[in-house]
Design an enzyme around this catalytic site. Structure first.
Site, PDB file in Angstrom:
ATOM      1  CG  HIS A   1       1.421   1.783   7.103  1.00 25.39           C
ATOM      2  ND1 HIS A   1       0.799   2.152   5.935  1.00 25.39           N
ATOM      3  CD2 HIS A   1       2.278   0.778   6.775  1.00 25.39           C
ATOM      4  CE1 HIS A   1       1.261   1.397   4.944  1.00 25.39           C
ATOM      5  NE2 HIS A   1       2.158   0.555   5.415  1.00 25.39           N
TER       6      HIS A   1
ATOM      7  CB  SER B   1      -0.965   0.003   1.185  1.00 23.70           C
ATOM      8  OG  SER B   1      -0.256  -0.074   2.408  1.00 23.70           O
ATOM      9  CD  GLU B   2       0.415   4.069   2.203  1.00 28.08           C
ATOM     10  OE1 GLU B   2      -0.578   4.757   1.958  1.00 28.08           O
ATOM     11  OE2 GLU B   2       0.408   3.125   3.010  1.00 28.08           O
ATOM     12  CB  THR B   3       7.213   1.794  -1.324  1.00 24.42           C
ATOM     13  OG1 THR B   3       6.622   0.515  -1.555  1.00 24.42           O
ATOM     14  CG2 THR B   3       8.723   1.661  -1.379  1.00 24.42           C
TER      15      THR B   3
END
Length: 273
Positions: A76, A46-48
């Site tokens: 997060h 979902s995120e990097t």
């Protein structure tokens, strides 16, 4: 050929393979925007994040990418990136330069053991959703039990009260039309906990196991409407995905939310480009 090292950390949990997974590239300096976006698509989380040299007085600059685009802030990724730094140095505080300004993260230790991290988030702007509640309920797949609201803290959220988040059966195409990054479902608090779910079709993330930015905004909304009092509430998310997450939100009158919890580092590796 360039070697880019990364860490996979599960955020908002103390257990490996639960919580919300995050890829953190610890040596992000000099990586161009197109490569960062391509790596975010490659990890398909979902995120990097990419940690870069600070330029405005913080500890580091933090770039955050979904598989679809760069975003100015998310919960997060900030917490997980701070955890990675805190594991390698006895730092007490991390200040990340983000698209929403400096985000401070307090590091918690028990003796020499890292046990928690808490970020002070931007104060959310909250207002009417201006949507048809019955139509929104059909798009979510479960009726609303109160008025939805919009909230913004670098990301646009649609906060939706429902009786049972597990009953949701979202129509993702219908949710895209609301033009928000997160459709965040919440059930009424039971004691000091409540259940949440998040859908994000605009970002290419159909469901997210833990959404710290939306949790902070929801905490402020609940405080302002009298649903909770000042103090800490834990938002339990990701249960339906078999990745339970525990997002601790501290709220106080006339103060931005503080969102925190634990993390678990589960993998390390490198890309050779």
């Amino acid at each position: 050929m360039r070697t880019l090292r990364y860490v996979i950390v599960d955020v908002f949990t103390s257990n490996a393979l639960e919580g919300n997974p995050l890829a953190v590239f610890t040596g992000g300096e000099g990586v161009d925007d197109a490569t960062m976006q391509a790596l975010a698509r490659e990890t398909n989380l979902s995120e990097t994040t990419f940690i870069q040299r600070a330029t405005e007085g913080g500890t580091a600059r933090l770039r955050i990418f979904t598989p679809a685009a760069e975003i100015p802030f998310a919960g997060h990724p900030v917490l997980g990136s701070a955890w990675v730094i805190a594991r390698s140095t006895p730092i007490a505080d991390v200040g990340f330069e983000t698209g929403m300004g400096l985000i401070p993260v307090a590091i918690e230790r028990d003796g020499g053991t890292l046990v928690g991290a808490r970020m002070r988030q931007p104060d959310p702007l909250i207002g009417p959703a201006d949507v048809d509640a019955d139509e929104l309920g059909r798009a979510i797949g479960v009726p609303l039990v109160g008025e939805p609201v919009r909230a913004a803290n670098g990301i646009a959220h649609l906060l939706c009260p429902v009786a049972d988040v597990a009953a949701a059966r979202p129509d993702y195409q219908a949710l895209e039309r609301y033009g928000v990054e997160t459709v965040y479902l919440w059930a009424p608090p039971v004691g000091d906990e409540l259940r949440t779910r998040m859908f994000s079709p605009l970002d290419g993330v159909f469901e997210d196991p833990a959404t710290g930015s939306a949790a902070g905004a929801l905490g402020i909304h609940l405080l302002r409407t009298g649903a909770i009092g000042p103090g800490r509430i834990t938002m339990v998310q990701g249960v339906e995905m078999r990745r339970p997450s525990y997002i601790e939100v501290d709220v106080a009158e006339d103060a931005p939310p503080v969102v925190g919890g634990q993390c678990a580092v589960v993998a390390r590796g490198e890309f050779q480009l």
